[in-house]
Design an enzyme around this catalytic site. Structure first.
Site, PDB file in Angstrom:
ATOM      1  N   ASP A 270       0.811  -1.212   0.000  1.00 54.77           N
ATOM      2  CA  ASP A 270       0.000   0.000   0.000  1.00 54.77           C
ATOM      3  C   ASP A 270       0.850   1.270   0.000  1.00 54.77           C
ATOM      4  OD1 ASP A 270      -2.899   1.067   0.543  1.00 54.77           O
ATOM      5  OD2 ASP A 270      -1.547   2.149   1.868  1.00 54.77           O
TER       6      ASP A 270
ATOM      7  N   GLY B 288      -9.854  -3.204  -3.890  1.00 59.12           N
ATOM      8  CA  GLY B 288     -10.870  -4.179  -3.488  1.00 59.12           C
ATOM      9  C   GLY B 288     -12.269  -3.743  -3.902  1.00 59.12           C
TER      10      GLY B 288
ATOM     11  N   SER C 109      -5.046   2.291  -0.911  1.00 55.51           N
ATOM     12  CA  SER C 109      -4.760   1.714  -2.234  1.00 55.51           C
ATOM     13  C   SER C 109      -5.240   0.272  -2.303  1.00 55.51           C
ATOM     14  CB  SER C 109      -3.263   1.787  -2.535  1.00 55.51           C
ATOM     15  OG  SER C 109      -2.855   3.131  -2.653  1.00 55.51           O
ATOM     16  N   ASP C 110      -5.009  -0.488  -1.256  1.00 51.53           N
ATOM     17  CA  ASP C 110      -5.571  -1.835  -1.184  1.00 51.53           C
ATOM     18  C   ASP C 110      -7.093  -1.790  -1.251  1.00 51.53           C
ATOM     19  OD1 ASP C 110      -3.721  -4.171  -0.602  1.00 51.53           O
ATOM     20  OD2 ASP C 110      -2.930  -2.745   0.840  1.00 51.53           O
ATOM     21  N   ILE C 111      -7.663  -0.894  -0.461  1.00 46.76           N
ATOM     22  CA  ILE C 111      -9.119  -0.915  -0.298  1.00 46.76           C
ATOM     23  C   ILE C 111      -9.838  -0.441  -1.555  1.00 46.76           C
ATOM     24  CG2 ILE C 111     -11.005   0.179   0.995  1.00 46.76           C
ATOM     25  CD1 ILE C 111      -9.224  -0.130   3.506  1.00 46.76           C
TER      26      ILE C 111
END
Lengths: 399, 399
Positions: free
Chosen positions: A143, A176, A171-173
């Site tokens: 991230d 997702g 950034s991950d979320i």
């Protein structure tokens, strides 16, 4: 009773840590059956990330909060017999999600072509740092790396240029969330005209796509946009101010509200000051306006100002910390912090996707123990016989 | 040829500024027809937000970048004849999205019950700051207010506690993304079992739901989590460091990588220092480790370190500004900054939802002029006759 939107949809979930598991959490909350396929013995890396709920560091609060209600099946995917188990799961699934480094699925024997052969109607989604294509596809990504590369970090920080990371793994979320959107769009298309889909979602793409305003500003200026503390790039005053006891947000976003604010803080002369007459002027002259406002608010507490400014229609708010959230009446009314079935007193975030007049999620089911559902899934979904299970267990393929 | 997932889906879009328009941009990029219903004369407030592409401030780059390819119909919704036009649009739509303050739709004559009567199969989504329910439902909300209330601001900032706003309007945008997810899930359910849906998405809920890790940490500690600069709460070293010419991210997230890093920066003694032997120790003793690392990186440039550390497998990256993005080979390979048809040289973000082996968005269509498609939509979609159009125009109901 109205069915949940994804009731009847089965998701085979090979993902670990955050971007992929966040996507399948959203799908689970919408009613899908999510089957996590994990490595025997270790499982999802996030099982070993703190904070932990017990002294033995067996129960990761981090893991539980994004894997509530999923099923866990342990399969050794490096063993050909394990690969056959995964092939059988793919044959009986609607969705397959993975977030390995690009190339790993091929090495395990699950190229795009093979997956499509196993199940032509499957929606197969890959989530990665940089995507499946392009010169950086195989680089490792975390991230913080993506926040730095995407430009997001360059616009987040103090006004004197100390850039910071967004405190959540955004950034991950966002990757997702975009994965969930792509999967749902593909499921909808399949329902209309048949056929599967192959999705390729990158954390870098996802983060760039949320910069929005900064992309336009950057192109129209010789100087790239930088961090601005809590201030808005084009609306003033619209930022945080120190009060006697804390900090608060004051967002007097138009000329009328600014005049009201000047009287409320007992600085009526500001309202007719030529330097601050319009939003444009206030933004251009914020370096002169700011110290004047910064002198006003510390005279009283945050509560005082909120009680005074709110009835005047001036948008304002306290800056809550995470503990404050558990006392917030609005979040309680919205079921946004809900208990978990198996951990007394511990709460996780509810679903922000509210269907009115339909049951909301008031409580989340337990996160699965590693391999907790291996037998259940292999018997009920795949129809494996007892001898086959026993052999797979004996050979360490499942556990 | 494969159809785009939402081809054939019509979205009636009453939204303004960001959260709602971001949602309908995602739906448009997936193939939906999006009909913006705007107020005659003024239209979406974002049409008047900078930066502008022309000296006359007619062409808002901000507006164009989130409304590319949508259609614009101007209808005066305060006029009963205009309300009848909207009723007709609702009868012929799959999705209705609005982001007024709660209560406005009812005042315009479009309560939930009325909308369902007009079109029992419609997916009707509302996006608001606090949601349609709860004590704060009718409060005004802006992104910075929600960032402050949600706890996100409290964990974003410098290590000495200066909290900042995420430089992008992440509360608006995550609400837009969750709205798209809810709408797609409802469309999928409709395709399986029929029936519409009524969605209620709040910026506050959306932002709380992305805090994730912080919610767990906050509950397990007496002290709420605070900002940590660029550092990770539980992995070390995993943050930004100043180099000779700039700043860069170094993410040596495990013990092996840390040892490699210590040799690469010519500080081999650190690798065997008892204070830094494990990730846990490095995180606990970061205040001692940091100055040592901070002394190492300024000896060379960012480029030097990236060329040295990358082949060693140590994840690292430059911190790009928005201008740098336009030179990034990876983003070019991914079509993440694409031209707009009508504005030479100006680019907007592409879609991060990539369907492999299907056409990607290489270029975005023009954003609509105010009311540009009024006649087209009213004739082709609603079948209005010329006399009716002329009367509506004469009375200022449409323009």
């Amino acid at each position: 009773m109205t069915q949940k939107p994804l009731n009847g949809i089965r998701v085979i979930d090979l993902t670990r840590v955050l971007a992929g598991p966040f996507c399948t959490m959203v799908l689970k909350d919408l009613g899908a059956e999510v089957v996590k396929v994990e490595t025997p013995g270790t499982g999802d890396d996030a099982r070993h990330f703190g904070p932990f709920l017990d002294a033995g560091q067996e129960k990761s609060a981090y893991f539980m909060s994004i894997n509530a209600g999923k099923k866990s099946v342990t399969v050794n995917l490096k063993d050909p017999a394990g690969q056959e188990v995964l092939a059988d799961l793919i044959r009986r699934a609607d969705v397959l999600v993975e977030n390995f480094r690009p190339g790993v699925m091929e090495r395990l024997g699950f190229s795009d072509a093979r997956v499509r052969l196993l199940n032509p109607e499957i929606v197969f989604a890959s989530v990665s740092g940089f995507g499946q294509t392009g010169p950086d596809a195989k680089k490792p990504a975390y991230d913080v790396i993506i926040q730095g590369l995407s430009g997001l970090m360059s616009i987040t920080g103090t006004e004197d240029g100390r850039t910071v990371r967004v405190g959540a793994s955004i950034s991950d979320i966002t990757a997702g969330l975009y994965s969930a959107i792509g999967i749902l769009a593909a499921l909808f298309r399949r329902s209309q005209s048949g056929g599967g889909a192959r999705l390729d979602i990158a954390m870098l793409d996802a983060t760039v796509s949320v910069l929005e305003n900064a992309i336009a500003r950057g192109q129209l200026s010789d100087k790239p946009p930088g961090p601005r503390g809590t201030a808005h790039p084009s609306i003033t005053p619209f930022s945080a101010f120190k009060t006697k006891d804390a900090e608060m947000i004051v967002a007097a976003g138009n000329d009328r509200l600014f005049v009201t604010l000047c009287h409320a803080i007992e600085m009526p002369a500001l309202a007719s000051d030529d330097r601050f007459k319009t939003n444009r002027l206030r933004t251009d002259n914020f370096s002169e306006l700011r110290p004047l406002l910064e002198a006003a608010f510390p005279r009283e507490t945050t509560d005082f100002w909120i009680e005074k400014l709110t009835p005047l229609g001036i948008p304002c708010a306290r800056i809550n910390n995470v503990h404050d959230l558990f006392d917030a009446a609005q979040l309680r009314a919205r079921n946004m912090l809900v208990p978990m079935e198996d951990v007394p007193g511990f709460k996780v975030t509810g679903s922000p996707i509210k269907f009115m007049a339909e049951p909301d999620i008031e409580r989340k089911a337990a996160a699965p123990g590693l391999g907790e559902h291996s037998r259940e899934v292999l018997v009920q979904v795949l129809g494996y016989a007892e001898e086959k299970l026993a052999m797979l267990e004996k050979n360490g393929v499942i556990s």
